[in-house]
Design an enzyme around this catalytic site. Sequence first.
Site, short mmCIF file in Angstrom:
data_model
loop_
_atom_site.label_atom_id
_atom_site.label_comp_id
_atom_site.label_asym_id
_atom_site.label_seq_id
_atom_site.Cartn_x
_atom_site.Cartn_y
_atom_site.Cartn_z
CB CYS A 111 -0.94 0.00 1.19
SG CYS A 111 -1.94 -1.49 1.25
CG HIS A 247 -3.30 3.35 1.86
ND1 HIS A 247 -4.01 2.98 0.74
CD2 HIS A 247 -3.26 2.24 2.66
CE1 HIS A 247 -4.38 1.71 0.85
NE2 HIS A 247 -3.95 1.25 2.00
CG ASN A 277 -7.18 -0.80 1.38
OD1 ASN A 277 -6.37 -0.66 0.49
ND2 ASN A 277 -6.84 -1.02 2.63
O1 UT7 Z 1 -4.24 -1.21 3.28
C1 UT7 Z 1 -3.20 -1.86 3.87
C2 UT7 Z 1 -3.22 -1.87 5.31
N1 UT7 Z 1 -4.45 -2.39 5.84
C3 UT7 Z 1 -5.11 -1.68 6.75
O2 UT7 Z 1 -4.72 -0.59 7.04
C4 UT7 Z 1 -6.28 -2.31 7.44
C5 UT7 Z 1 -6.25 -2.03 8.91
N2 UT7 Z 1 -7.27 -2.70 9.67
C6 UT7 Z 1 -8.60 -2.45 9.52
O3 UT7 Z 1 -8.99 -1.66 8.68
C7 UT7 Z 1 -9.56 -3.10 10.47
O4 UT7 Z 1 -8.83 -3.81 11.45
C8 UT7 Z 1 -10.60 -4.06 9.81
C9 UT7 Z 1 -11.57 -3.28 8.97
C10 UT7 Z 1 -9.88 -5.08 8.94
C11 UT7 Z 1 -11.40 -4.79 10.88
O5 UT7 Z 1 -12.04 -3.85 11.72
P1 UT7 Z 1 -11.88 -3.93 13.30
O6 UT7 Z 1 -12.72 -2.87 13.88
O7 UT7 Z 1 -10.42 -3.90 13.62
O8 UT7 Z 1 -12.53 -5.33 13.65
P2 UT7 Z 1 -11.87 -6.59 14.38
O9 UT7 Z 1 -10.98 -7.34 13.46
O10 UT7 Z 1 -11.32 -6.16 15.70
O11 UT7 Z 1 -13.17 -7.47 14.66
C12 UT7 Z 1 -14.20 -7.06 15.57
C13 UT7 Z 1 -15.33 -8.07 15.50
C14 UT7 Z 1 -14.89 -9.51 15.59
O12 UT7 Z 1 -15.89 -10.24 16.27
P3 UT7 Z 1 -15.77 -10.58 17.84
O13 UT7 Z 1 -14.49 -11.39 17.96
O14 UT7 Z 1 -15.68 -9.26 18.54
O15 UT7 Z 1 -17.01 -11.34 18.10
C15 UT7 Z 1 -14.83 -9.97 14.17
O16 UT7 Z 1 -15.01 -11.35 14.01
O17 UT7 Z 1 -15.99 -7.95 14.24
C16 UT7 Z 1 -16.01 -9.23 13.58
N3 UT7 Z 1 -15.90 -8.98 12.14
C17 UT7 Z 1 -16.98 -8.73 11.37
N4 UT7 Z 1 -18.29 -8.65 11.66
C18 UT7 Z 1 -19.14 -8.36 10.64
C19 UT7 Z 1 -14.78 -8.92 11.37
N5 UT7 Z 1 -15.12 -8.65 10.11
C20 UT7 Z 1 -16.47 -8.54 10.08
C21 UT7 Z 1 -17.41 -8.24 9.07
N6 UT7 Z 1 -18.71 -8.17 9.40
N7 UT7 Z 1 -17.03 -8.02 7.80
#
Ligand code: UT7
Length: 320
Positions: A111, A247, A277
Amino acid sequence: MATGIIGTGSYLPPTVIDNNELAKLVKTDDEWIREHTGIVERHIATDETTSYMATEAAKAAIKNADLDPKKIDLIIVATLSAERATPSMSCIVQDKIGAVNATCFDLNAACSGFVYALQTADAYIQTGLAKTALIIGAETLSKLVDWKDRSTCILFADGAGAAIVTDKEHGILSSITHSDGSKGMSLKCKDRSTRNFLVRKQEDKHYIQMIGPDIFKFAVRRVPACIDLLLQRAGVSKEDVTYYVLHQANARIVASVSKKMEIPIEKFPMNIEHCGNTSSASIPILLDEMNRSGMLKEGDKVVICGFGGGLTWGAQLIEW
Ligand code: UT7
């Protein structure tokens, strides 16, 4: 004189998929995706390849710069999703646009790719190795994403952005890149394993895997420090910068950086809502939107900042 941007272009594949469509594939919903990422819809390639999208973005940038392609003497395509190991995406673009005098190579800094490509072009231009460069960020991430993995398939998308750079009065005032390979496995995608007459293995099927929260924290920690250093080196205050073009990884990352740096969110243009993204393509796609809508005025100071896989990060301060 400095290396400055004289034209921009972009290409987004026409097929648009909204969050509700994704909710039919994985357990997710529109509200979660909007709240956690800021994304509403994204462009997904069907027949379009990385080199095709790169070429279309390049053509638009050349037209915008009103440039004869024969004057381009360097082409760099930043990508992690080329459709071929060889010829490189940049050689394919060269052929399609008739840039017969260009040296061409691809670069993978995930990225941060566009920022790395711009820094490389700047080094070529300022040392006299090139006069005019075409730099492109192009990705078909949809082919690397596991469409059963809801933590990644809702985030990544396809597209390409390009810029023509040359030596001019206004341009790059400061440029920084960094890497930390020790943390690289928090955002990974394996390529083919060794398979030859000595090593017989099943066909690999590898997809992007990401520890999202770790990458999120990395970005929110590294980006403000990187921008602070960038501005300090140029002797420019954060108030003097017109726009911070980050980004487009996640709208929450952009908002967190704005808050942490105490810079109004209005100075951080975003298009992630409609583009998702697109990794190396996100900065040049957004720059092109800003350029074409007349947001960028001569003399404006613009920071661009990329971060992601590698891990890599970097930024440039550009006087438009
Ligand atoms: O571009 C290159 C670099 N990449 C980035 O910069 C990405 C950086 N990271 C992110 O953007 C975020 O971490 C994500 C968008 C990937 C995820 O968001 P988050 O707020 O960090 O969610 P999380 O991974 O902490 O997950 C929270 C909860 C989990 O459930 P529990 O364990 O709390 O029950 C996940 O299983 O949300 C759940 N979850 C979802 N729920 C509904 C994860 N993905 C989804 C989804 N829909 N698509």
